[in-house]
Write a protein that holds these residues in place. Structure first.
Motif, PDB file in Angstrom:
ATOM      1  N   ASP A  63      11.924 -54.486 -34.626  1.00 55.35           N
ATOM      2  CA  ASP A  63      11.747 -53.838 -33.372  1.00 55.35           C
ATOM      3  C   ASP A  63      10.543 -54.703 -32.457  1.00 55.35           C
ATOM      4  OD1 ASP A  63      11.913 -51.215 -31.776  1.00 55.35           O
ATOM      5  OD2 ASP A  63       9.892 -51.741 -32.090  1.00 55.35           O
TER       6      ASP A  63
ATOM      7  N   ALA B 297       7.348 -52.834 -31.885  1.00 56.92           N
ATOM      8  CA  ALA B 297       6.473 -52.753 -33.267  1.00 56.92           C
ATOM      9  C   ALA B 297       6.102 -53.889 -33.516  1.00 56.92           C
ATOM     10  CB  ALA B 297       7.272 -52.190 -34.155  1.00 56.92           C
TER      11      ALA B 297
ATOM     12  N   SER C   2      16.903 -50.813 -42.228  1.00 56.57           N
ATOM     13  CA  SER C   2      16.043 -49.632 -42.309  1.00 56.57           C
ATOM     14  C   SER C   2      16.394 -48.769 -43.364  1.00 56.57           C
ATOM     15  CB  SER C   2      16.644 -48.797 -40.864  1.00 56.57           C
ATOM     16  OG  SER C   2      17.958 -48.409 -40.797  1.00 56.57           O
TER      17      SER C   2
ATOM     18  N   GLU D 270       3.495 -43.437 -39.152  1.00 59.40           N
ATOM     19  CA  GLU D 270       4.355 -42.590 -39.951  1.00 59.40           C
ATOM     20  C   GLU D 270       5.450 -43.807 -40.860  1.00 59.40           C
ATOM     21  OE1 GLU D 270       7.005 -40.411 -37.405  1.00 59.40           O
ATOM     22  OE2 GLU D 270       5.321 -39.170 -36.504  1.00 59.40           O
ATOM     23  N   VAL D 271       4.731 -44.536 -41.382  1.00 58.03           N
ATOM     24  CA  VAL D 271       5.273 -45.363 -42.322  1.00 58.03           C
ATOM     25  C   VAL D 271       5.105 -45.198 -43.735  1.00 58.03           C
ATOM     26  CG1 VAL D 271       5.134 -48.090 -42.867  1.00 58.03           C
ATOM     27  CG2 VAL D 271       5.184 -47.696 -40.710  1.00 58.03           C
TER      28      VAL D 271
ATOM     29  N   THR E 188      10.868 -47.128 -40.159  1.00 52.57           N
ATOM     30  CA  THR E 188       9.752 -47.250 -39.192  1.00 52.57           C
ATOM     31  C   THR E 188       9.032 -48.447 -39.515  1.00 52.57           C
ATOM     32  OG1 THR E 188       8.235 -45.801 -40.456  1.00 52.57           O
ATOM     33  CG2 THR E 188       9.523 -45.007 -38.235  1.00 52.57           C
TER      34      THR E 188
ATOM     35  N   GLN F  68       7.962 -52.164 -40.601  1.00 49.64           N
ATOM     36  CA  GLN F  68       8.531 -53.786 -40.163  1.00 49.64           C
ATOM     37  C   GLN F  68       8.162 -54.748 -40.980  1.00 49.64           C
ATOM     38  OE1 GLN F  68      10.193 -54.084 -36.980  1.00 49.64           O
ATOM     39  NE2 GLN F  68      10.305 -52.063 -37.235  1.00 49.64           N
TER      40      GLN F  68
END
Length: 388
Positions: free
Chosen positions: A93, A96, A320, A349-350, A362, A364
């Motif tokens: 993303d 991010a 994901s 929220e990872v 979420t 990365q």
């Protein structure tokens, strides 16, 4: 720069970064004639770093901010505006990635405008080009922003699990919309890199080898403290010089082999003495099953995107799920729930400390949690090899 300028006589500046990366960047630019010879009266310079994912420059994965800062200063000294334009890999993303690297804060501090292009192309921001002589990538879209600007290419000196090495010629992929990148992987990445360079050439290339990556790059390879920058107008000449510095035969890199066949062997004149090889890079292990599965994601993405919401890609969806890709895993038996991993992660929220799960939708995969864990309770799974 015209594509034909890749052949013939080319000047390449190689400088060490012992005195600091910024100072070395200024010397590298001076070594190829100064920024004025690059800008030639243009009012905008597009800076294209390698921000493929949220792995910081200290890991050898991304371009050092020190290089960007020095280049921006040189551009402003010519009375022009530095503009940053970069899109990360399709599975990552953009916002991010910028958050993880601190791109917004850095660019605001140093007055570098960020241009966020529509990732999927097809809008007025883009124009189609048809490179003469292209064999597979016969058309693709480029940012209209480049029409009246100079392009300054700022890649990293590192290996790549798909293309062998990345360097200058490949780094330009980050200026193409996602459908064009999908086409490149589908049609054959090596020839398509050459085809892309027929329609898109940088006015200046500065390869950041202050810290590079060896082995399974471009994200999770071994850090290589090379302390060198390589600059030149010809992307091919610069990439050949980089190969010499890490003792890699250029013809061992498929897209460079094809480029030499198409453009010819340039005659390189070094403005500084060429150091002996600084290191012998180990090229990535070529796992045929991995390469096949990785390639399959791209042709299968064509029907996927017909059915999915605009901007959704099979590659992004697969990563994901946490079923593929290099990723952190919390080892329950060792975890003390100290929370250092959560504090180290700049994204929300990872990591859930109650369930000890990583949310791969979420996450990365920057691995900051892995590096921060005092209990070594986070391991890394994936193609790059399990690490604990």
């Amino acid at each position: 720069m015209d594509a034909n300028e890749n052949a013939g006589s080319q000047h390449v500046s190689i400088v060490r970064t012992f005195e600091g990366i910024e100072e070395a960047t200024h010397r590298a630019i001076a070594g190829i004639g100064g920024m004025e010879t690059v800008m030639r009266g243009a009012k905008v310079a597009v800076l294209k770093p390698n921000f493929v994912a949220g792995r910081r420059a200290e890991t050898g994965a991304t371009t050092s901010f020190a290089v960007l800062k020095a280049v921006a200063e040189e551009v402003r000294a010519c009375g022009a505006e530095p503009v940053l334009c970069e899109m990360p890999g399709t599975e990552f993303d953009r916002e991010a990635t910028y958050t993880l690297l601190g791109v917004e804060e850095f660019c605001a501090r140093h007055k570098i405008r960020i241009v966020r292009l529509e990732l999927e192309g097809g809008t007025s921001e883009w124009r189609e080009v048809h490179p003469t002589g292209a064999k597979r990538l016969r058309s693709f879209e480029l940012p209209r922003l480049l029409d009246d600007a100079r392009l300054i290419n700022l890649p990293v000196l590192k290996t790549h699990v798909v293309s062998g090495m990345t360097l200058s010629m490949k780094n330009l992929m980050g200026l193409l919309p996602r459908p064009a990148r999908r086409a490149m992987h589908t049609l054959g990445i090596d020839q398509c890199i050459v085809d892309m360079n027929l329609g898109l050439q940088a006015d200046l290339n500065i390869v950041d080898g202050s810290v590079g990556q060896d082995g399974e790059g471009p994200l999770y390879g071994e850090k290589a403290d090379l302390q060198v920058l390589v600059a030149g107008r010809s992307s091919l000449a610069v990439d050949l010089a980089c190969c010499s510095l890490v003792n890699v035969p250029p013809r061992a890199i498929p897209h460079l082999r094809l480029a030499l066949k198409h453009f010819g062997q340039p005659e390189i004149h070094f403005t500084h003495d060429l150091p002996q090889p600084l290191k012998t890079f180990r090229l990535p292990r070529q796992n045929s099953l991995y390469r096949l599965l990785f390639w399959l994601m791209y042709p299968l993405d064509f029907p996927y995107t017909w059915l999915a919401q605009r901007g959704k890609h099979l590659c992004t969806t697969l990563y994901s799920t946490g079923l593929v890709g290099t990723r952190p895993v919390i080892e329950r038996e060792q975890c003390t729930r100290c929370g250092e991993c959560v504090r180290a992660c700049p994204l929300p929220e990872v990591i859930n400390l109650q369930t000890l799960k990583v949310n791969y939708a979420t996450c990365q995969r920057c691995l900051l949690c892995y590096e921060a864990c005092p209990e070594q309770a986070i391991s890394v799974k994936g193609y790059s090899g399990a690490r604990s």
